[in-house]
Design a protein around this motif. Structure first.
Motif, short mmCIF file in Angstrom:
data_model
loop_
_atom_site.label_atom_id
_atom_site.label_comp_id
_atom_site.label_asym_id
_atom_site.label_seq_id
_atom_site.Cartn_x
_atom_site.Cartn_y
_atom_site.Cartn_z
N GLN A 1 -16.47 -18.11 8.96
CA GLN A 1 -16.84 -18.37 10.36
C GLN A 1 -18.29 -17.97 10.61
O GLN A 1 -19.03 -18.70 11.28
CB GLN A 1 -15.93 -17.59 11.31
CG GLN A 1 -14.53 -18.13 11.40
CD GLN A 1 -13.62 -17.23 12.24
OE1 GLN A 1 -14.05 -16.18 12.70
NE2 GLN A 1 -12.38 -17.65 12.42
N GLU A 2 -18.69 -16.82 10.09
CA GLU A 2 -20.07 -16.35 10.26
C GLU A 2 -21.06 -17.30 9.60
O GLU A 2 -22.13 -17.57 10.15
CB GLU A 2 -20.23 -14.93 9.70
CG GLU A 2 -19.55 -13.86 10.53
CD GLU A 2 -20.14 -13.73 11.92
OE1 GLU A 2 -21.38 -13.83 12.05
OE2 GLU A 2 -19.37 -13.51 12.86
N PRO B 1 -27.40 -24.22 10.49
CA PRO B 1 -27.75 -25.27 11.47
C PRO B 1 -26.86 -26.50 11.27
O PRO B 1 -26.61 -26.93 10.16
CB PRO B 1 -29.21 -25.59 11.18
CG PRO B 1 -29.47 -25.08 9.80
CD PRO B 1 -28.46 -24.01 9.52
N SER B 2 -26.43 -27.05 12.36
CA SER B 2 -25.55 -28.24 12.28
C SER B 2 -26.30 -29.51 12.33
O SER B 2 -27.25 -29.76 12.90
CB SER B 2 -24.54 -28.21 13.42
OG SER B 2 -23.74 -27.05 13.31
#
Length: 76
Positions: A68-69, A75-76
């Protein structure tokens, strides 16, 4: 590689063992001592790195929390 002389005093039994091992295996004392010293220095640095890692550790994190981290930080 340049070399530099290094003088040290060894306990008699250690010097005798070094002589016998080198003679038996056909090795040069300089090679054995240099190899042992390099290995010992690496071990000392590894131990220091481990202490530092332990001192800065934030505790146990589950794999799911780590994933999760990573997703949150990338960056998406």
């Amino acid at each position: 590689m340049k070399t530099q002389p290094l003088a040290t005093r060894l306990p008699t039994d250690l010097a005798r063992s070094l002589d016998l091992i080198c003679q038996r295996l056909g090795l040069r004392k300089n090679f054995v001592i240099e190899s042992a010293l390099r290995e010992k220095l690496e071990d000392l640095l590894d131990a220091e790195d481990l202490k530092e890692a332990i001192n800065t550790a934030t505790g146990f994190h589950s794999l799911e929390k780590v994933k999760q981290e990573i997703r949150r930080a990338s960056p998406s």
